[in-house]
Scaffold this motif. Structure first.
Motif, PDB file in Angstrom:
ATOM      1  N   UNK A  31       0.829  -1.195   0.000  1.00 36.39           N
ATOM      2  CA  UNK A  31       0.000   0.000   0.000  1.00 36.39           C
ATOM      3  C   UNK A  31       0.871   1.256   0.000  1.00 36.39           C
ATOM      4  N   UNK A  32       1.898   1.226   0.826  1.00 36.37           N
ATOM      5  CA  UNK A  32       2.882   2.311   0.888  1.00 36.37           C
ATOM      6  C   UNK A  32       3.881   1.933   1.970  1.00 36.37           C
ATOM      7  N   UNK A  33       5.075   2.459   1.931  1.00 37.14           N
ATOM      8  CA  UNK A  33       6.130   2.062   2.860  1.00 37.14           C
ATOM      9  C   UNK A  33       5.748   2.353   4.309  1.00 37.14           C
ATOM     10  N   UNK A  34       5.207   3.534   4.572  1.00 33.84           N
ATOM     11  CA  UNK A  34       4.908   3.928   5.946  1.00 33.84           C
ATOM     12  C   UNK A  34       3.916   2.982   6.626  1.00 33.84           C
ATOM     13  N   UNK A  35       2.789   2.617   5.978  1.00 32.84           N
ATOM     14  CA  UNK A  35       1.899   1.652   6.617  1.00 32.84           C
ATOM     15  C   UNK A  35       2.594   0.332   6.938  1.00 32.84           C
ATOM     16  N   UNK A  36       3.492  -0.100   6.052  1.00 34.57           N
ATOM     17  CA  UNK A  36       4.231  -1.324   6.317  1.00 34.57           C
ATOM     18  C   UNK A  36       5.086  -1.210   7.565  1.00 34.57           C
ATOM     19  N   UNK A  37       5.740  -0.071   7.747  1.00 36.87           N
ATOM     20  CA  UNK A  37       6.556   0.147   8.941  1.00 36.87           C
ATOM     21  C   UNK A  37       5.697   0.180  10.201  1.00 36.87           C
TER      22      UNK A  37
END
Length: 251
Positions: free
Chosen positions: A129-135
């Motif tokens: 979805x996007x890097x930040x949500x993954x983090x």
């Protein structure tokens, strides 16, 4: 080491990493030894990655950390379970025996595998979805393994419990995760540069050794983070929880 070494105030990234290193260096052979067992099935995978790297199709250290959670998370989860009891013994200033750590992890093997699969799915989806949500998802689930083993919860309940424990400390947990990822990637890249010229077999073995050492350190940091979060939550009693782990082994 006394339990004071594994206590502290607010959650701080540097403090967590330093404490993890202190615990790891007390028994590096035992910790890295049990982690190497978890990493052993992936020795062939390392070799395949280096074969592809030689053909210009991928870059091994980056592939190991960012391609996926498909192959990387399961040994990481098992390593955390293997190291957990030993780290707790260090906190209680008691002897560390690899056999006890392996037994405790083996008893929770199936739930740990299920946990690894769903963690991989959740983190992978957040990353797509996007890097930040993954983090953020990685931070939410950061202490799922010690929760599952220490508190004897199921995989899904452990994930929700981990998310609850990290509430209010989410970005600092992200910082710990990112710092560990950078350490792993940089170390893997250095091993590649030094041993890559000697052929894929030696490079694969070198990476296996590196990730066994780093995986043990990573696992200890996760456990130290869990200990601190439990303390910040209130009612943390290291001897009581250690006694619960002893009871798990005696059952």
């Amino acid at each position: 080491m006394t339990s004071a070494v594994l206590s502290g105030g607010d959650l701080q990234v540097g403090h967590i990493l330093n404490r993890g290193f202190t615990v790891f260096t007390r028994h590096p052979v035992q910790f890295a030894g049990v982690t190497a067992i978890a990493m052993l099935p992936f020795l062939v995978f390392f070799g395949d990655m280096y074969g592809n790297a030689g053909a210009g199709r991928t870059h091994a250290p980056m592939a190991w950390f960012f391609l996926p959670y498909l192959f990387g998370l399961l040994p990481a989860v098992l390593a955390q379970a293997f190291v957990l009891y030993g780290a707790w013994q260090v906190a209680r200033d008691k002897p560390v025996h690899a056999g006890e750590s392996l037994r405790l992890a083996w008893e929770r093997f199936i739930p740990l595998v299920i946990l690894a699969v769903f963690q991989a799915f959740a983190i992978g989806l957040g990353t797509v979805l996007f890097i930040i949500p993954g983090l953020v998802v990685a931070a939410m689930l950061f202490v799922s393994v010690p929760v599952l083993v220490v508190e004897k919860l199921g995989p899904f309940t452990a994930m929700f419990r981990s998310a609850h424990l990290t509430t209010g400390h989410r970005w600092k947990t992200v910082g710990v995760f990112v710092a560990l990822t950078i350490i792993g990637v940089v170390g893997g890249t250095i091993v590649e540069l030094i041993l890559g010229f000697a052929g894929r077999t030696l490079a694969a073995i070198g990476l296996w050794v590196w990730y066994s050492l780093f995986g043990a350190y990573y696992a200890v940091v996760v456990i130290v983070t869990y200990q601190e979060l439990r303390q910040l939550e209130g009612g943390f009693d290291i001897e009581q929880i250690g006694g619960e782990l002893d009871a798990h082994l005696a059952a």
